[in-house]
Design a protein around this motif. Structure first.
Motif, PDB file in Angstrom:
ATOM      1  N   LYS A   1      -5.816   9.942   2.511  1.00  0.00           N
ATOM      2  CA  LYS A   1      -5.136   9.721   3.793  1.00  0.00           C
ATOM      3  C   LYS A   1      -4.092  10.795   4.059  1.00  0.00           C
ATOM      4  O   LYS A   1      -3.821  11.139   5.218  1.00  0.00           O
ATOM      5  CB  LYS A   1      -4.469   8.342   3.808  1.00  0.00           C
ATOM      6  CG  LYS A   1      -5.439   7.182   3.888  1.00  0.00           C
ATOM      7  CD  LYS A   1      -4.685   5.853   3.898  1.00  0.00           C
ATOM      8  CE  LYS A   1      -5.637   4.674   3.954  1.00  0.00           C
ATOM      9  NZ  LYS A   1      -4.887   3.378   3.937  1.00  0.00           N
TER      10      LYS A   1
ATOM     11  N   GLU B   1       2.600   3.134   3.351  1.00  0.00           N
ATOM     12  CA  GLU B   1       2.654   2.281   4.536  1.00  0.00           C
ATOM     13  C   GLU B   1       4.090   2.029   4.967  1.00  0.00           C
ATOM     14  O   GLU B   1       5.008   2.033   4.145  1.00  0.00           O
ATOM     15  CB  GLU B   1       1.954   0.941   4.264  1.00  0.00           C
ATOM     16  CG  GLU B   1       0.444   1.043   4.251  1.00  0.00           C
ATOM     17  CD  GLU B   1      -0.206  -0.328   4.391  1.00  0.00           C
ATOM     18  OE1 GLU B   1       0.520  -1.339   4.351  1.00  0.00           O
ATOM     19  OE2 GLU B   1      -1.444  -0.371   4.544  1.00  0.00           O
TER      20      GLU B   1
ATOM     21  N   GLU C   1       0.832  -1.194   0.000  1.00  0.00           N
ATOM     22  CA  GLU C   1       0.000   0.000   0.000  1.00  0.00           C
ATOM     23  C   GLU C   1       0.871   1.251   0.000  1.00  0.00           C
ATOM     24  O   GLU C   1       1.857   1.315   0.739  1.00  0.00           O
ATOM     25  CB  GLU C   1      -0.908   0.012   1.233  1.00  0.00           C
ATOM     26  CG  GLU C   1      -2.050  -0.979   1.175  1.00  0.00           C
ATOM     27  CD  GLU C   1      -3.036  -0.665   0.066  1.00  0.00           C
ATOM     28  OE1 GLU C   1      -3.288   0.526  -0.190  1.00  0.00           O
ATOM     29  OE2 GLU C   1      -3.546  -1.611  -0.565  1.00  0.00           O
TER      30      GLU C   1
END
Length: 298
Positions: free
Chosen positions: A198, A132, A129
């Protein structure tokens, strides 16, 4: 004092029958050579050599220790050769992690140009991802630079910088009216990917932050691009991802010249006391190819 240097010195003295010649072979002083032998004798609690003005010869225990030392040094050198770089070149395997798009467009071509040079090496590319924390089970992770990530477990190699632009279909833009400023984009449906959401949105070089997602959200930039092609909104991606759509006229750049703030793509790899030759070789390949790409864009 360490055993390896001391034993190597002892073998050199016995085989040359001379402290002077042994010191010359090892590129040390005669005094240092003598100290190493004295240290060995103190550690073993026995006399190894008989010194006279004319020659040096072993005691009975010294001769026994010499034979054992030769065997031990031979085993040590064999072990070092087995664990060190192979005569076959790189061998074994290398596991690389990268987000799906980076893996397809950036990492895979690098692997394709790297593997033919190392026919005894296998590489596995796994999807991770974006953004991450790297998994220590992976040898190398290629991803965007992680903000506020400070770990003694990893080292980081900066590869290149990138920025995203805004793209939409002509049909979508025809229904929006004239777009003259970045502020107007805030009122439009934005096809942000989950990584951008995010991160708090995308900050443009003129200061505007685009962080309002539309009703369609995906983690896959390629899916977001297809949504833009189908008139669902404005997508924010690197230009190289939409080159063909631009040529086909399916997408156009919104507000040409408007860019996001630059981000960095980096390679993360475990911090190890001894370098893994497979990791080191691929990192060097990354450096060379990234530098070549940077020079081509200048």
């Amino acid at each position: 004092m360490d055993w390896l240097n001391a034993v190597q010195t002892y073998v050199a003295v016995v085989e040359s029958s001379s402290f002077v010649q042994a010191a010359q072979q090892l590129n040390i002083t005669t005094s240092a050579c003598s100290k190493r032998i004295s240290w060995l004798e103190s550690q073993l609690h026995c006399q190894l050599l008989l010194r006279t003005t004319r020659r040096v010869r072993t005691t009975e225990q010294g001769q026994q220790f010499y034979l054992q030392s030769c065997d031990w040094l031979s085993q040590f050198n064999n072990m070092r050769q087995q664990l060190g770089p192979s005569s076959l070149g790189l061998t074994g395997s290398l596991t690389i992690g990268a987000p799906a798009v980076s893996g397809s467009l950036f990492v895979t071509p690098l692997i394709a140009s790297f593997l033919p040079k190392h026919p005894h090496l296998n590489i596995e590319l796994l999807e991770v991802e974006p953004g991450e924390i790297p998994d220590l089970s992976l040898d190398i992770v290629v991803t965007r630079q992680l903000d506020n990530f400070d770990s003694t477990s990893y080292r980081m190699l900066h590869l290149f910088n990138y920025a995203v632009k805004c793209f939409a279909s002509p049909t979508f833009l025809a229904g929006c009216g004239s777009i003259q400023s970045a502020k107007q984009l805030q009122a439009l449906p934005l096809l942000l990917v989950q990584g951008q959401i995010k991160a708090g949105g995308v900050k443009l070089n003129e200061g505007t932050v685009l962080n309002q997602a539309c009703r369609f959200v995906t983690h896959d930039p390629m899916a977001a691009i297809q949504a833009a092609v189908h008139h669902m909104g404005v997508v924010l991606v690197s230009e190289d991802l939409v080159q063909q759509h631009l040529l086909d006229g399916k997408l156009v750049e919104v507000l040409p010249g408007l860019l996001s703030e630059q981000r960095s793509v980096c390679a993360y790899y475990p911090a190890q006391r001894f370098e893994n030759p497979n990791i080191s070789a691929f990192l060097q390949h990354l450096r060379e190819q990234s530098q070549a790409a940077s020079n081509n864009h200048q």
